[in-house]
Design a protein around this motif. Structure first.
Motif, PDB file in Angstrom:
ATOM      1  N   LEU A   1     108.364  63.287 121.285  1.00 29.32           N
ATOM      2  CA  LEU A   1     107.253  63.906 122.009  1.00 29.32           C
ATOM      3  C   LEU A   1     107.783  64.702 123.197  1.00 29.32           C
ATOM      4  O   LEU A   1     108.746  64.296 123.845  1.00 29.32           O
ATOM      5  CB  LEU A   1     106.298  62.828 122.512  1.00 29.32           C
ATOM      6  CG  LEU A   1     105.775  61.842 121.459  1.00 29.32           C
ATOM      7  CD1 LEU A   1     104.714  60.928 122.087  1.00 29.32           C
ATOM      8  CD2 LEU A   1     105.220  62.580 120.250  1.00 29.32           C
TER       9      LEU A   1
ATOM     10  N   MET B   1     106.790  59.768 129.898  1.00 30.33           N
ATOM     11  CA  MET B   1     106.051  58.641 129.330  1.00 30.33           C
ATOM     12  C   MET B   1     106.851  57.340 129.461  1.00 30.33           C
ATOM     13  O   MET B   1     106.290  56.292 129.776  1.00 30.33           O
ATOM     14  CB  MET B   1     105.751  58.910 127.858  1.00 30.33           C
ATOM     15  CG  MET B   1     104.718  60.021 127.665  1.00 30.33           C
ATOM     16  SD  MET B   1     104.619  60.521 125.913  1.00 30.33           S
ATOM     17  CE  MET B   1     103.233  61.649 125.980  1.00 30.33           C
TER      18      MET B   1
ATOM     19  N   THR C   1     108.189  55.424 123.156  1.00 30.82           N
ATOM     20  CA  THR C   1     106.930  56.178 123.022  1.00 30.82           C
ATOM     21  C   THR C   1     106.203  55.792 121.738  1.00 30.82           C
ATOM     22  O   THR C   1     104.974  55.818 121.692  1.00 30.82           O
ATOM     23  CB  THR C   1     107.166  57.705 123.030  1.00 30.82           C
ATOM     24  OG1 THR C   1     107.986  58.057 121.905  1.00 30.82           O
ATOM     25  CG2 THR C   1     107.852  58.144 124.314  1.00 30.82           C
TER      26      THR C   1
ATOM     27  N   TYR D   1     102.435  54.862 121.811  1.00 31.25           N
ATOM     28  CA  TYR D   1     101.539  55.830 121.188  1.00 31.25           C
ATOM     29  C   TYR D   1     101.798  55.895 119.691  1.00 31.25           C
ATOM     30  O   TYR D   1     102.290  56.895 119.171  1.00 31.25           O
ATOM     31  CB  TYR D   1     101.732  57.211 121.842  1.00 31.25           C
ATOM     32  CG  TYR D   1     101.537  57.183 123.331  1.00 31.25           C
ATOM     33  CD1 TYR D   1     100.270  56.906 123.873  1.00 31.25           C
ATOM     34  CD2 TYR D   1     102.591  57.384 124.206  1.00 31.25           C
ATOM     35  CE1 TYR D   1     100.080  56.850 125.247  1.00 31.25           C
ATOM     36  CE2 TYR D   1     102.410  57.338 125.573  1.00 31.25           C
ATOM     37  CZ  TYR D   1     101.155  57.067 126.083  1.00 31.25           C
ATOM     38  OH  TYR D   1     100.963  56.997 127.442  1.00 31.25           O
TER      39      TYR D   1
ATOM     40  N   ALA E   1     101.014  58.826 117.477  1.00 28.57           N
ATOM     41  CA  ALA E   1     101.721  60.102 117.676  1.00 28.57           C
ATOM     42  C   ALA E   1     103.148  60.047 117.150  1.00 28.57           C
ATOM     43  O   ALA E   1     104.010  60.797 117.601  1.00 28.57           O
ATOM     44  CB  ALA E   1     101.704  60.477 119.160  1.00 28.57           C
TER      45      ALA E   1
ATOM     46  N   TYR F   1     102.022  65.141 123.669  1.00 25.34           N
ATOM     47  CA  TYR F   1     102.063  64.223 122.524  1.00 25.34           C
ATOM     48  C   TYR F   1     102.499  64.942 121.256  1.00 25.34           C
ATOM     49  O   TYR F   1     102.368  64.387 120.162  1.00 25.34           O
ATOM     50  CB  TYR F   1     100.697  63.550 122.344  1.00 25.34           C
ATOM     51  CG  TYR F   1     100.325  62.686 123.521  1.00 25.34           C
ATOM     52  CD1 TYR F   1     100.636  61.319 123.529  1.00 25.34           C
ATOM     53  CD2 TYR F   1      99.714  63.225 124.645  1.00 25.34           C
ATOM     54  CE1 TYR F   1     100.329  60.520 124.632  1.00 25.34           C
ATOM     55  CE2 TYR F   1      99.407  62.439 125.753  1.00 25.34           C
ATOM     56  CZ  TYR F   1      99.719  61.089 125.739  1.00 25.34           C
ATOM     57  OH  TYR F   1      99.433  60.299 126.826  1.00 25.34           O
ATOM     58  N   SER F   2     102.999  66.149 121.434  1.00 24.94           N
ATOM     59  CA  SER F   2     103.487  66.936 120.297  1.00 24.94           C
ATOM     60  C   SER F   2     104.996  67.077 120.391  1.00 24.94           C
ATOM     61  O   SER F   2     105.593  66.879 121.451  1.00 24.94           O
ATOM     62  CB  SER F   2     102.865  68.345 120.339  1.00 24.94           C
ATOM     63  OG  SER F   2     101.457  68.268 120.438  1.00 24.94           O
TER      64      SER F   2
END
Lengths: 250, 250, 250, 250, 250, 250
Positions: free
Chosen positions: C36, C42, C176, C180, C183, D5-6
Motif C-alpha cells: 500500500l 500505517m 498492513t 487492513y 486491502a 490503500y492502493s
C-alpha cells in the motif's frame, strides 16, 4: 593562538583576558591563468598566521571561512560559490557560535572584494535581531579587507605602479607565492594588462574577461614582494585588532 | 591535484579525463581536553592530502568544508556550528558549483558523525529538485566517513581495544598528532575512559560529558598510530574513489 | 489515549500525570506492486494503536505525521513527498506545539528509513535554538523505528529468512495486511527477490528498481505474520516509552 | 479509490482515465469541551470516504493533510499547528508531488476556516512560479470548505437554527459523532451559547473564549444529524469534483 | 499626521497620546485599458490622506505599502508582484518596526482583493510567535478593505448598479480619477462589461480576461463619483480607527 | 512616463522602443529633528520625477520602493525597516516582475547609504541563478545613489563646505524642502554639527548619535539649494540612463 589547533580549555583560558577573535574570510574562485583558486581565502589566512607568528599571545585566529560569494566567477572551473543568502546565514551562525562563548569583538579579515556587500548585509541581519528587540547587541562586528590595513595599499601601488588591477592582482598573487612557493604558476598573458568593466553574471563575466583577470598584470608578482606585503599586513592587523579590542562603546 | 592550489586552466584540464572530486568535510568543535578543536575537519583533510601524496594524478581534492553541525558541542568554547538548515543550504551551493563545472561524482569524505544526518538530508534536498522535475540528476553524490574506509575501523579497534569511544577518540586524535606533532596536548583525564549517553542540546551534553569526551580515552593516541591510520585511510580512499568513478548508472 | 479522539480537557488531565506523547511518523510512497502507498505511515499508526489497545492509560498517541521524505520514490504514481527542508520545518512546528503544552518527552515512532536523516537533522535544528541561547532545552526528543523495537528485527528475520530486503519488505506489508485485510494486493513479482543498490534521485531509482521494491519478496507477507509483528512491536513500544518517561536528565 | 490503500500500479491505472484527486485537509485543534481535537481533519476525511463509499470509481482520495494553521488555539492542550509559512511550503510539496504524477485537477476539501488564508496564499505561491516564468501552469487547484458544498450550509442552519456559531459548531461535531460514536463527549457548557469576537493570538483567544468555543452550542449535535450532513456533503462533493474535472480551460 | 512627512520627535509625541497607526496597502498591477497600474495602492492612500485632511490629529498615516500579491496579473506589462512568501515576510518586518516603537493597534487599509489571503496569513505568522511562546501579543492587527468601510459598498452599488465587477471596477477607477484628474484614460472597451471567472496563474488569467478587467465596466467612472466614494470612505475610516483604538482587550 | 500613473497598454507601447526602467529606492527612517522620515525615499522619487518633467518620453519611472534596510535607526520612532533578507527577497521579486515584461535594463536610483550592501547582495543573488544555470542573464541591473550622479557631490560640497556629514545631511533635507515646502521643520540642534562614528545596532546608534544625525548640520538646508540639487541630479539621471540603455554587452 590558533583556535583550530587548540583544545577547548585553552580557549576558555583565552577568554579570561581577551574577548576578541579574528576570522579570516575569503573565497575559492578563479584568479586568472596564474593565480591559485584559493588565493582569496589564503591571503587573509596567511596574514593572520603571520601576525600570530609575530605575537602569538596577541591574536586568536579562528579557522578560515574559505567559501564566499563568487557567483560571477562560476564560468571558470574550480570556483565554488555560496549564494549570498546562504553566505549570510552562515556568517550569522559563525557569529552566534562565537558570541555564545563570550567573544565580544569579532573581526573578519576579508580577502575578496565580492564578499563585502554580503558580509555587511549579514552584519545588518545580525544586528537587526537586537534592534527589533530593543536590546543592546552584546558584541561588535568588524569587517576589514587585508589590502585596507595600514599602509598596504600604498605599498602595493609602489610595488606595482601599473597593472595592479582589481582581480587576480599581482599583490594577492605575490602573497600566495610567498606562502606557497611550490605552487607558483606561469603562463603567457595576453594582453599583459587585462581589460576592465562591470561585474554581472558568470557568462557575461567570461565574455568580458576571457582569462578571468580584471585590469591586472599578475606576472609582476614575486615571493619577495609577497613577503613585504605579508609583513606589513600582519603588523597592521595586530594594531587594528588592538584598537578594536580597546574601542569603548558609549 | 589540490584544487585550491591550482589555477582554473588546470581544473579545466582535469575535467577532460576525470569527473570526480573529493570534498573533505568536518566540523570545528571541542574534542576534550587534549583534542584539537579542528580535529574533525583536519582528519579528512589530512587523509585526502595523504592520498594525494601517494597518487597526485588519481585524486582531485577540493578545499575543506570546515564548519559542520556541532550544536551539541556549543557548551565548550571554540566550537563553531552551522544550524542544520544553513549547513544543508551550503552543501547545496557547493554541489551546484562543482556540478556546474562538469563534475559528475562528488565524494564527501567526512570527519564528524554529527554531520551525517544533515549531509544525507542535504543530498535528498538536492536530488529532490531533479525528482520533482522528472529529470535525471546529472551527478552522483557519495558520503563516506573516513573511519569507514576499508580496514580502518578494524585497525582502530586493534590499536585501541578499550576506550576508543565515540567522541574525542584516540584514533582521530592520533591522526592529528601525526600531522601536527607541534600541537600535541596533554592533560589529566578523569575518569580515564569517559562516560557514554545520548546526545541532545549543548547544556545537556556538558552535564553528561563534563570534559567533552564520550566513551573515549584519547591519551592512548600517538603520532605513530596516527600515521598507520592515515596510510590505511589514504589507500582506502584512493580505491573507493576509483570505484565511485567507475560506477555505472543504469 | 488517542489525542485526536480526545477533547482538550482530557489532554489537560493527561498532562497532570504524564509528559510523554508518541507521534507515529511515516511516509506515503510506493511499496511495490503489492504494498500500500500508505504502508510507512500505517505501520507506526497501527502499532501505536495496538499499544493503546493493550494499555490505553499508558500511552498518548498523537495524530499520524503521514507525509515524509520520499523524493526517491517520486517516479512511481501516488508517492507524496516533502522536501527535507519542509519536512524539518514541519517537525519543528509539531515539537513547538507539543512542548508548548508541557510535553517533555516527545517520541517519534518512525515507519520509513528515508525519514531518519531528516528527522535527526530536525532534532538538531530544534536543539540548536537552545544551544545557541545557552539555555537547557525543556524537552527530550527520541526517534525510534518500529523495526528496532525490542525483538522485532529478530522476529522478522525468523519469519522471512530470505527476501526481507529493505523496501516493500514482507514484514511491513504483513503489518498492513493484518490491519487492513480488505486491502491485500496480489501480483506476479519477477524476479521474486528484488535487486539492491544505492538510492539517489527518482529516475535513477526507477531504473534500478523497476517495480519499486529493494531486495524484498513481499509475497511472503501474511496477516498472521503481521499480527505477530504488531503484537511484539506494541509491547516493545510500551516498554520503550516507559523507559523514556523514566529517563533522568543529569 | 483511496490512494493510501492502493498500490502504485492502481494509481497509474487511475491516471489513464482521470487527472483529478481530492485531498482532505484540516487541522488538529481544540474544539471545546466536547469536540474532538481531530474534528477539522476528520470531517473532510469522513465526507471524502463517504463519497468514496457511494461511488468508489468516481473519486480518488489522497491521504489526509491533518495538521493546519491553528496558532490561535495553542492555548488549549492537544492543539498542533504549523506556522503559516511551513503550512504553505508543505502544500507546495504536496502539489509538486501530485502534479508530477500527472494530476491536473487537485481539489482540497477543507475542514478548518483558519486554513483558508494560508491555503489560498499557498496556491498563489505555486501559481507565481508559472506566472513569473511566463508558462501555463499545467494543473488547476481548488479549495472548497465542506460546509460550502451544495446545500450543506442550508441544512446546518435548519438543523441548528440558533447556536451554530463558528468554532466547535454542532454541525462539525455531529459529523464526527456519526463517524466515531464511541468517542462522543459530554460536558456542562456555560454559557450554553459561547461568546463571539475577533481572533488573534493564543492567549487573547483563551481570554475571550474560555472553553474554546466561538458562538456555538455543540450540545445540539447528534449522530443522526451528522449522518444527514455527511450524506449531503458526500453527494455535493461528487458533483463538485465532476464539475471540476469537466472544467474547460480557455 | 502623515508619518513620512514628519520628523521622529513628532512621532514620539504622537505616541504619548495614541498607539494607533494606519498603513495603506495595495498593489501595483494592471487595471484594464483605462485603469492606472497604481490604482490599488493609490485608493487606500488617497482615502487615508482624505481622512487626514478632515481630521489631521485623529489619524497617523504610515507610508504606503505599494507592492502586493499580484502574480495573476503578471501577463500584463507594468504589474509588479511580490511572491506571497516575500509579501508576508515584509508585512512581518513592518509590524516588527511599528510595534517596536510602541504602536499597539496597527490598521492595514487595503486596496487589493488579491492581498487578503497573504495579509491574513502574515498576521497569523506574526501572532504565532507569541502563541508558541505562550506570551500575550502586545499589539493588535486589523485588515480592512476600503470598500468594506461603512456604507461604501452600498454607495458603489448605487453609483454603478450594473458592471461594477471585481477587477478594474468603476468605483476604484473613479477614486483615482478624483485624485489624479490629469491621468484619466479612455479606451474602447469590448465587451462593455468584462467576463468573469476563476483566478489562477498569469497566462490562464490573460486567456480568460483579455484586456485585464473582470466583470467590470470602468467607463462609468467619473471624478465626481470618485469624490463621493473618497468622502464616505474617509469618514468611515476615521470612525473605524477610533473604534479600533477604543477596543478593550479581555 | 510614470508607470503607476499609466495603464498597461501604455507600458506595452513603451516596451516597443525602450527596455529601460528606473526604480527609485530608499528608506523610511529618522533623519534627525528636522528631517522627514521619508527623506530617503522621497529624494530619488523627487529626482526621478524631475527628470520626467524635463523629458517625459526619455524615462519610465516605476513606483517608489520606499522601505529599505534601516535597522540601525529603529531606536527612533517612525523608522520602518526590512531585514536585509526580506529586502533582498523583495528586490528579487521586483526584478522578476519587471524582467518578465521584457525590461532588460533595470536602474535603481537609491537614496539611502544603508541600502547599498543589501541591494548589491540582492543583485548577486539574482545573477547567481543564471550563473549556476550556465545561462546568460537576460537583463542588466544597475545601482546608483543620487548623490553620485554627475556633479552632484561637488555641488553639495560647494553648498555645504562644512557640516555636510553622512546622515540627515543638509543636501538631502534641502531636496525634500524644495519638493515639500509645507513640511519644513525647525529645531535647535546642539551640537550644531553632529558627531560621527561607526554604525551598529539601534541602541548603540542612539547612544552615539542622540538626535539621530551623523556629522551633519541640516539647518543649512534651504529649498533653493534643494532645487539646484534636484535640477542637477535630474539632468545627471537622464544622461546616466541613456548611457545605460546604450551599453553594449559583449
Amino acid at each position: 593562538m590558533l583556535l583550530a589547533y587548540s583544545a577547548w580549555p585553552e580557549i576558555e583560558a583565552w577568554l579570561k583576558h581577551s574577548k576578541t577573535v579574528v576570522v579570516p574570510i575569503g573565497s575559492n574562485e578563479q584568479h586568472g591563468p596564474t593565480g591559485l583558486l584559493g588565493t582569496d581565502w589564503m591571503c587573509p589566512e596567511i596574514i593572520a598566521q603571520a601576525a600570530h607568528d609575530k605575537a602569538p599571545d596577541a591574536i586568536l585566529v579562528a579557522p578560515t571561512f574559505n567559501i564566499g560569494m563568487a557567483q560571477h566567477h562560476l564560468g571558470f572551473p574550480g570556483t565554488i560559490s555560496l549564494r549570498p543568502s546562504t553566505f549570510q546565514a552562515a556568517i550569522g551562525d559563525w557569529v552566534s557560535s562565537l558570541s555564545r562563548h563570550g567573544f565580544e569583538r569579532i573581526y573578519f579579515l576579508n580577502g575578496h572584494g565580492g564578499n563585502i556587500a554580503s558580509i555587511e548585509a549579514a552584519f545588518s541581519e545580525i544586528y537587526a535581531e537586537w534592534s527589533f528587540a530593543e536590546e543592546r547587541c552584546p558584541f561588535m562586528l568588524k569587517l576589514v579587507n587585508w589590502w585596507n590595513l595600514a599602509g598596504v595599499e600604498k605599498l602595493a601601488n609602489a610595488q606595482f605602479p601599473t597593472g595592479h588591477g582589481s582581480h587576480a592582482t599581482p599583490s594577492e598573487i605575490a602573497v600566495t607565492q610567498a606562502a606557497y612557493p611550490h605552487a607558483i604558476k606561469t603562463a603567457n598573458l595576453a594582453p599583459r594588462i587585462a581589460p576592465t568593466g562591470p561585474i554581472r553574471d558568470a557568462l557575461d563575466y567570461r565574455a568580458r574577461f576571457p582569462d578571468g583577470r580584471i585590469g591586472s598584470d599578475p606576472l609582476q608578482a614575486s615571493p619577495e614582494k609577497g613577503r613585504e606585503l605579508i609583513d606589513l599586513s600582519a603588523e597592521g592587523l595586530l594594531k587594528d585588532i588592538q584598537a578594536f579590542a580597546a574601542e569603548v562603546q558609549p
